[in-house]
Motif scaffolding. Structure first.
Motif, PDB file in Angstrom:
ATOM      1  N   SER A 253      43.838  60.312  31.600  1.00  0.00           N
ATOM      2  CA  SER A 253      43.820  59.886  30.197  1.00  0.00           C
ATOM      3  C   SER A 253      45.201  59.928  29.544  1.00  0.00           C
ATOM      4  CB  SER A 253      42.869  60.781  29.393  1.00  0.00           C
ATOM      5  OG  SER A 253      43.333  62.127  29.399  1.00  0.00           O
ATOM      6  N   ASP A 254      46.212  60.429  30.297  1.00  0.00           N
ATOM      7  CA  ASP A 254      47.567  60.605  29.763  1.00  0.00           C
ATOM      8  C   ASP A 254      47.519  61.452  28.493  1.00  0.00           C
ATOM      9  OD1 ASP A 254      50.328  60.394  29.464  1.00  0.00           O
ATOM     10  OD2 ASP A 254      50.201  58.504  28.360  1.00  0.00           O
ATOM     11  N   GLN A 255      46.901  62.618  28.610  1.00  0.00           N
ATOM     12  CA  GLN A 255      46.782  63.553  27.493  1.00  0.00           C
ATOM     13  C   GLN A 255      47.085  64.970  27.966  1.00  0.00           C
ATOM     14  OE1 GLN A 255      42.623  62.754  26.499  1.00  0.00           O
ATOM     15  NE2 GLN A 255      43.262  61.858  24.546  1.00  0.00           N
ATOM     16  N   TYR A 256      47.555  65.800  27.033  1.00  0.00           N
ATOM     17  CA  TYR A 256      47.670  67.236  27.281  1.00  0.00           C
ATOM     18  C   TYR A 256      46.484  67.926  26.619  1.00  0.00           C
ATOM     19  CZ  TYR A 256      52.303  67.361  29.390  1.00  0.00           C
ATOM     20  OH  TYR A 256      53.358  67.217  30.259  1.00  0.00           O
ATOM     21  N   ILE A 257      46.016  68.994  27.251  1.00  0.00           N
ATOM     22  CA  ILE A 257      44.918  69.779  26.688  1.00  0.00           C
ATOM     23  C   ILE A 257      45.444  71.185  26.413  1.00  0.00           C
ATOM     24  CG2 ILE A 257      42.563  70.604  27.022  1.00  0.00           C
ATOM     25  CD1 ILE A 257      42.292  68.346  29.160  1.00  0.00           C
ATOM     26  N   CYS A 258      45.355  71.617  25.168  1.00  0.00           N
ATOM     27  CA  CYS A 258      45.899  72.922  24.790  1.00  0.00           C
ATOM     28  C   CYS A 258      44.940  74.040  25.208  1.00  0.00           C
ATOM     29  CB  CYS A 258      46.173  72.966  23.285  1.00  0.00           C
ATOM     30  SG  CYS A 258      44.724  73.291  22.256  1.00  0.00           S
ATOM     31  N   PRO A 259      45.397  75.296  25.177  1.00  0.00           N
ATOM     32  CA  PRO A 259      44.534  76.417  25.563  1.00  0.00           C
ATOM     33  C   PRO A 259      43.226  76.507  24.770  1.00  0.00           C
ATOM     34  CG  PRO A 259      46.809  77.141  25.490  1.00  0.00           C
ATOM     35  CD  PRO A 259      46.789  75.748  24.934  1.00  0.00           C
ATOM     36  N   GLU A 260      43.192  75.878  23.590  1.00  0.00           N
ATOM     37  CA  GLU A 260      41.973  75.871  22.774  1.00  0.00           C
ATOM     38  C   GLU A 260      41.096  74.650  23.055  1.00  0.00           C
ATOM     39  OE1 GLU A 260      40.756  78.225  20.173  1.00  0.00           O
ATOM     40  OE2 GLU A 260      41.957  79.334  21.626  1.00  0.00           O
ATOM     41  N   GLY A 261      41.509  73.815  24.004  1.00  0.00           N
ATOM     42  CA  GLY A 261      40.700  72.663  24.396  1.00  0.00           C
ATOM     43  C   GLY A 261      40.948  71.393  23.608  1.00  0.00           C
ATOM     44  N   ARG A 262      41.927  71.400  22.703  1.00  0.00           N
ATOM     45  CA  ARG A 262      42.210  70.203  21.919  1.00  0.00           C
ATOM     46  C   ARG A 262      43.131  69.269  22.699  1.00  0.00           C
ATOM     47  NH1 ARG A 262      41.978  74.370  17.938  1.00  0.00           N
ATOM     48  NH2 ARG A 262      40.351  73.926  16.408  1.00  0.00           N
ATOM     49  N   ARG A 263      42.883  67.976  22.561  1.00  0.00           N
ATOM     50  CA  ARG A 263      43.642  66.981  23.315  1.00  0.00           C
ATOM     51  C   ARG A 263      44.827  66.450  22.510  1.00  0.00           C
ATOM     52  NH1 ARG A 263      41.695  64.799  28.055  1.00  0.00           N
ATOM     53  NH2 ARG A 263      39.790  65.824  28.779  1.00  0.00           N
ATOM     54  N   PHE A 264      45.949  66.313  23.213  1.00  0.00           N
ATOM     55  CA  PHE A 264      47.181  65.802  22.618  1.00  0.00           C
ATOM     56  C   PHE A 264      47.443  64.403  23.169  1.00  0.00           C
ATOM     57  CE2 PHE A 264      47.376  70.058  21.456  1.00  0.00           C
ATOM     58  CZ  PHE A 264      48.514  70.387  20.743  1.00  0.00           C
ATOM     59  N   ASN A 265      47.571  63.417  22.278  1.00  0.00           N
ATOM     60  CA  ASN A 265      47.821  62.040  22.683  1.00  0.00           C
ATOM     61  C   ASN A 265      49.308  61.716  22.630  1.00  0.00           C
ATOM     62  OD1 ASN A 265      44.986  61.219  22.901  1.00  0.00           O
ATOM     63  ND2 ASN A 265      44.956  61.489  20.678  1.00  0.00           N
ATOM     64  N   ARG A 266      49.713  60.731  23.422  1.00  0.00           N
ATOM     65  CA  ARG A 266      51.107  60.297  23.386  1.00  0.00           C
ATOM     66  C   ARG A 266      51.405  59.729  21.999  1.00  0.00           C
ATOM     67  NH1 ARG A 266      53.460  55.943  27.599  1.00  0.00           N
ATOM     68  NH2 ARG A 266      52.621  57.430  29.111  1.00  0.00           N
ATOM     69  N   ALA A 267      52.488  60.231  21.374  1.00  0.00           N
ATOM     70  CA  ALA A 267      52.779  59.862  19.985  1.00  0.00           C
ATOM     71  C   ALA A 267      54.128  59.179  19.809  1.00  0.00           C
ATOM     72  CB  ALA A 267      52.720  61.103  19.095  1.00  0.00           C
ATOM     73  N   GLY A 268      54.942  59.149  20.853  1.00  0.00           N
ATOM     74  CA  GLY A 268      56.253  58.528  20.702  1.00  0.00           C
ATOM     75  C   GLY A 268      57.101  58.695  21.951  1.00  0.00           C
ATOM     76  N   PHE A 269      58.280  58.063  21.923  1.00  0.00           N
ATOM     77  CA  PHE A 269      59.202  58.115  23.063  1.00  0.00           C
ATOM     78  C   PHE A 269      60.624  58.220  22.556  1.00  0.00           C
ATOM     79  CE2 PHE A 269      61.835  55.876  26.293  1.00  0.00           C
ATOM     80  CZ  PHE A 269      61.628  56.745  27.355  1.00  0.00           C
ATOM     81  N   ASP A 270      61.377  59.167  23.112  1.00  0.00           N
ATOM     82  CA  ASP A 270      62.793  59.332  22.778  1.00  0.00           C
ATOM     83  C   ASP A 270      63.608  58.655  23.870  1.00  0.00           C
ATOM     84  OD1 ASP A 270      65.465  60.294  22.570  1.00  0.00           O
ATOM     85  OD2 ASP A 270      64.754  62.002  21.399  1.00  0.00           O
ATOM     86  N   LYS A 271      64.204  57.516  23.535  1.00  0.00           N
ATOM     87  CA  LYS A 271      64.935  56.728  24.536  1.00  0.00           C
ATOM     88  C   LYS A 271      66.149  57.478  25.063  1.00  0.00           C
ATOM     89  CE  LYS A 271      66.835  52.100  25.225  1.00  0.00           C
ATOM     90  NZ  LYS A 271      67.170  50.791  24.578  1.00  0.00           N
ATOM     91  N   ASP A 272      66.854  58.190  24.175  1.00  0.00           N
ATOM     92  CA  ASP A 272      68.062  58.907  24.585  1.00  0.00           C
ATOM     93  C   ASP A 272      67.737  60.050  25.548  1.00  0.00           C
ATOM     94  OD1 ASP A 272      69.681  57.252  23.047  1.00  0.00           O
ATOM     95  OD2 ASP A 272      69.526  58.535  21.279  1.00  0.00           O
ATOM     96  N   LYS A 273      66.694  60.814  25.229  1.00  0.00           N
ATOM     97  CA  LYS A 273      66.322  61.957  26.060  1.00  0.00           C
ATOM     98  C   LYS A 273      65.342  61.590  27.172  1.00  0.00           C
ATOM     99  CE  LYS A 273      67.132  65.405  22.468  1.00  0.00           C
ATOM    100  NZ  LYS A 273      66.562  66.509  21.664  1.00  0.00           N
TER     101      LYS A 273
END
Length: 200
Positions: free
Chosen positions: A123-143
């Motif tokens: 799903s291209d998501q991170y799941i935190c220790p509390e079970g909440r999902r983190f969606n892709r929100a942006g991209f830093d071209k330089d880094k």
């Protein structure tokens, strides 16, 4: 900031070392692990060692007539864009700065370190220790890294808000485009064989 000019040696670099800035060069040296012989050496006008490793591997290969099986280096050479260019057949033993700091400080991972967040590749998501999902929100071209966030209200209402993050925007997770390589390098360095090689 004072401009840096060197009219007598225009090819030199601005070198930062021991809280001082001087004009100089960085010396690169490749040494054979079996005999301790210098295989290749040169001075460069790169301001530091980061990004130099792949080039030194290639030049050592030119001298030896073959690629090394294993390369070991200190964290000063750590640069994921550069390391991604190294031949995949070569095992690279190099610690991240975070691994070095943990060894020096003997820190244990906290419950909210990035390593405690699970990455769901499907799903291209991170799941935190509390079970909440983190969606892709942006991209830093330089880094060259992606940013992942969950809904702001999820963080602000979480019982760990203030410990996991204090940001009013909520927690942000960063993922390099070379994240898989980073994880692979960390595993190699942490392995018993990697530690044995790095001790040299």
């Amino acid at each position: 900031q004072t401009p840096f000019y060197n009219t007598t040696d225009p090819q030199c670099a601005k070198i930062h070392k021991s809280n001082k800035t001087t004009a100089g060069y960085t010396v690169q040296m490749s040494v054979d692990g079996k005999h301790g012989l210098i295989v290749h050496a040169e001075s460069t006008n790169a301001p530091n060692d980061a990004g130099q490793l792949n080039d030194q591997i290639k030049k050592a290969k030119d001298v030896l007539g073959k690629s090394p099986d294993t390369v070991v280096s200190d964290t000063g050479y750590y640069s994921l864009p550069d390391l991604s260019k190294v031949d995949a057949a070569i095992a690279v033993v190099i610690p991240t700065q975070k691994q070095v700091l943990k060894e020096r400080q003997k820190d244990k991972p906290t419950p909210f370190d990035k390593e405690q967040f699970i990455y769901d590749e499907t799903s291209d998501q991170y799941i935190c220790p509390e079970g909440r999902r983190f969606n892709r929100a942006g991209f830093d071209k330089d880094k060259q890294q992606y940013y992942y966030r969950t809904k702001k209200k999820n963080c602000l209402s979480c019982r760990h808000f203030g410990v996991c993050t204090k940001s009013p925007k909520g927690r942000t997770i960063k993922r390099s485009i070379h994240e898989k390589l980073k994880e692979q390098l960390e595993q190699i360095y942490d392995s018993p064989q990697g530690q044995e090689i790095y001790a040299l």
